[in-house]
Structure formats: structure tokens, C-alpha cells
Design an enzyme around this catalytic site. Structure first.
Site, mmCIF file in Angstrom:
data_model
loop_
_atom_site.group_PDB
_atom_site.id
_atom_site.type_symbol
_atom_site.label_atom_id
_atom_site.label_comp_id
_atom_site.label_asym_id
_atom_site.label_seq_id
_atom_site.Cartn_x
_atom_site.Cartn_y
_atom_site.Cartn_z
ATOM 1 N N CYS A 116 0.820 -1.233 0.000
ATOM 2 C CA CYS A 116 0.000 0.000 0.000
ATOM 3 C C CYS A 116 0.840 1.264 0.000
ATOM 4 O O CYS A 116 0.407 2.295 -0.492
ATOM 5 C CB CYS A 116 -0.918 0.007 1.212
ATOM 6 N N HIS A 282 -3.978 6.781 0.913
ATOM 7 C CA HIS A 282 -4.152 5.454 0.322
ATOM 8 C C HIS A 282 -5.578 5.007 0.639
ATOM 9 O O HIS A 282 -6.039 5.131 1.778
ATOM 10 C CB HIS A 282 -3.132 4.487 0.917
ATOM 11 N N ASN A 312 -9.945 -1.030 -2.802
ATOM 12 C CA ASN A 312 -8.561 -0.761 -2.416
ATOM 13 C C ASN A 312 -7.652 -1.304 -3.521
ATOM 14 O O ASN A 312 -7.599 -2.511 -3.734
ATOM 15 C CB ASN A 312 -8.305 -1.448 -1.071
#
Ligand code: UT7
Length: 355
Positions: A116, A282, A312
């Protein structure tokens, strides 16, 4: 003073939209649960034989290169961030180089494995190369094809419903314009909890870490003298070849580390949260972003969220969100943009950029 500026930005997401209701066909979940816990309404999935992590990255890169007003041959370094590479090796950087049609070999291609926070790590690396005068056009890409490696059963639901596919890219160049460009990047890591969010097998671990930590996990290793530790039938038969996550554990650390690392960057730059024109976090979970927004005292128009549409997308999430914010005119010349990420490793980081 030489700084790094974003000269061009692009993003690409596959056409195929997968809604929460679509997922209820293969696992016990619901649109209500997913929206309430994550904010996600739908995500995109790539198509076999048509799209891969590196080809999606290439499509995003082509847009970034065009917007930077350069030719692909002008790129002198590629940084590719992903946790879902086309091949275990070689990395996606060289595959993107080939897909872009860059045949010159006076160019480096680096893959980074920071999940991430891959884009923020990549930006920090590019920033050092540019500030030192070594490179003039660095192509930084974050791309993921999660959909090829998720567990589409009820067992995998806590991970599977979150993730989506896509790519984002930026062309980074030096600038001497006063006050403009990357002001700072902050990087962190803590390997203590590496297995809390991880894709363990296939891998060369041979059970070492689990033995050492007293984790009673049977990887099904036989008594062969050589080989077979990377991937075996036991792992496949027991669905061990999928990512796993202790969601609540990750969530609790994320909501602590995001504000910390944002404040660290702001403090170093002599700025405060009120100075941020746009925070692009993020896109891990809408609840995490909302918590961070509240903790930092930011208004809705100071935070960009698009997890509702894409889920995501790990290393791709920041460049996709930043690109959309820029395209919407929500990030303009002179704006102070803050990027922040937290994820598997754990690794986390932030960046402050004056556009
Ligand atoms: O981007 C990298 C970093 N990753 C993150 O930041 C993710 C952080 N974690 C999270 O976002 C959240 O923890 C999740 C969205 C993954 C999970 O939400 P949660 O509120 O923490 O749920 P939970 O894992 O505590 O599970 C609660 C219940 C469980 O059922 P029981 O044991 O209470 O009966 C789960 O089995 O929800 C169940 N559950 C689901 N139910 C329906 C888990 N996943 C699902 C699902 N649909 N998809």
C-alpha cells in the site's frame, strides 16, 4: 534548489465493474455489510488475456507521458510498485518498458515491493535520483491486478471484497521553481507484524518464520531432500495460496500511523493540517480515511476519496486518486498536496508536494 515536480499524471482502470451484489453470488456477504464496513460500492476487475498489472501500468504511463509533453524515449528510469506482479520474476518494470516500446537500454527499471505504501516509497526514491541530478524523467507507476489472486469463497471474504484492479502513473522531473515540487517524504517500517497482512505461499520461507514465532501452521512440507518448499499440493488443497489479513489489527494501527506520519511531514515543512489543500490518502477503507480526516481536523473538500468506485487498489490507489482529483480541478497549480499510506509490512509513509 532542485526539487521534484509531477510533470504528468495518468490512470487506467479496467472496464469490468464488479458490484458488491455480484460478489454475493460466490460468497456469503452483502452490499450492506461491505458498504457499512468499508464504503466500497463496486470495484474493477481486469480481463484475462487482455490486461495485466504491467499492461494497465503501461496505459496509465502513456497518459502521464503525453501530459508531461515528453516522448517515451525521454524516460530515463522506471519505478514500478506492485504486490501483484505479472510474474514472480522478472519484475513489472521491464515488462512495462517492453509494452511501452522503449528499446533503448540506457535506462534502469526498478520494482518495489511495499504494497500500500509502494507509491510513496517510489516517490521518495525518484525524488533522491532527481534531486541528485542523476535523472531528468522518472516514470513512477503503481498498478495492481488483485482479482487474479483472491479467494472467491466465504473463507476469503474479509480480504476479497476490499480489493480492486487499476493503475496510476506519474512522470517526475526536476524543477528550480521557488517553493514548488516535493517538499518532503517520510518513510517507516516495522517488520514485527509482517504476517498480519501477507501473501505467504508460494514463497521460499520453508516454514521458518512461523516456527520461530510459534505459529502452528502446517505448510505440508514432505521429507524430500531437495525442493518442494516453494509451493506444494497441500498449500493448494488447503487454499493457502491466497492473501490473508487480520483486519481489525491492521485497522487499529492504520488509524494511528496515518495521522502520525502526516504530522511528521507537516512539522518538518513548518506547516499545519490547515495548510493542506488536498490530502490523498491510500484508499484502504473509507472508515480509515474518515477517521484520519476527523483526527486532522480537515474539511470534506480537503480529502479525496474514491474507494467507493474502485475498492482498495493498493500501490495504485494514491496515483489513481491523485489523477482523478487533478482531472476534476480539485488539485491545482500552487496547491499543497499530502499523500499518505499505510499497509502490509507494516510500511507507511507520507509526502508533501507543492503543485
Ligand atoms: O490497504 C492495506 C491495509 N488494509 C487495511 O487497512 C484494512 C483494515 N481493516 C479493515 O478495513 C477491516 O478490518 C475489514 C473491512 C477488513 C473488516 O471489517 P471489520 O469491521 O474489522 O470486521 P471483522 O474482520 O472484525 O469481522 C466482523 C464479522 C465477522 O463475523 P463474526 O465472527 O462476528 O461472526 C466476519 O466473519 O464480519 C464477518 N465478515 C464479513 N461478513 C460479511 C468479514 N468479512 C465479511 C464480508 N461480508 N465480506
Amino acid at each position: 534548489m532542485l526539487r521534484t515536480k509531477i510533470a504528468g499524471i495518468g490512470h487506467y482502470v479496467p472496464e469490468k465493474v464488479v458490484t458488491n451484489n455480484d460478489l454475493t453470488r460466490v460468497m456469503d456477504t452483502s452490499d450492506e455489510w461491505i458498504q457499512e464496513r468499508t464504503g466500497i460500492k463496486e470495484r474493477r476487475y481486469g480481463t484475462k488475456h487482455k490486461e495485466t498489472t504491467s499492461t494497465m501500468g503501461t496505459r496509465a504511463a502513456e497518459i502521464a507521458i503525453e501530459r508531461a509533453g515528453i516522448q517515451k524515449e525521454d524516460i530515463d528510469f522506471i519505478i514500478f510498485a506492485t504486490l501483484s506482479p505479472d510474474y514472480y520474476f522478472p519484475g513489472c518494470g521491464v515488462l512495462l518498458q517492453r509494452e511501452l516500446g522503449i528499446t533503448k537500454t540506457e535506462i534502469g527499471a526498478l520494482d518495489i515491493r511495499n504494497q500500500c505504501s509502494g507509491f510513496v516509497y517510489g516517490l521518495s526514491i525518484a525524488d533522491q535520483f532527481i534531486k541528485s541530478g542523476m535523472y531528468k524523467n522518472v516514470l513512477l507507476v503503481g498498478a495492481e491486478m488483485h482479482s487474479m489472486g483472491l479467494e472467491f469463497t466465504t473463507k476469503g471474504r474479509n480480504v476479497t471484497v476490499i480489493f480492486g484492479d487499476g493503475a496510476g502513473a506519474v512522470v517526475l522531473q526536476p524543477t528550480e521553481e521557488e517553493g514548488k515540487g516535493v517538499l518532503t517524504t517520510k518513510l517507516h517500517s516495522d517488520g514485527t507484524y509482517a504476517e498480519k497482512l501477507a501473501f505467504i505461499s508460494p514463497g521460499s520461507h520453508g516454514g521458518y518464520h512461523h516456527d520461530k514465532m510459534g505459529l502452528d501452521t502446517d505448510f505440508g512440507f514432505g521429507d524430500e531432500e531437495f525442493g518442494e518448499i516453494f509451493l506444494n499440493h497441500h498449500m493448494i488443497d488447503n487454499n493457502m495460496h491466497y492473501p490473508n489479513m487480520e483486519g481489525q489489527f491492521v485497522f487499529k494501527l492504520a488509524v494511528q500511523k496515518f495521522p502520525e506520519v502526516i504530522m511528521e511531514a507537516l512539522t518538518e515543512a513548518g506547516l499545519t493540517p490547515a495548510d493542506i489543500d488536498m490530502l490523498v490518502p491510500h484508499q484502504a477503507n473509507l472508515r480509515i480515511s474518515q477517521f484520519v480526516q476527523k483526527r486532522m481536523g480537515l474539511r470534506d473538500d480537503q480529502v479525496w476519496n474514491n474507494i467507493q468506485k474502485y475498492g482498495n487498489t493498493t500501490a495504485a490507489s494514491i496515483p489513481i486518486a491523485l489523477c482523478e482529483a487533478w482531472e476534476a480541478g480539485a488539485v491545482k497549480e500552487g496547491d499543497l498536496v499530502c499523500l499518505a499510506a499505510f499497509g502490509s509490512g507494516f510500511t507507511w509513509g507520507s509526502a508533501l508536494i507543492r503543485f
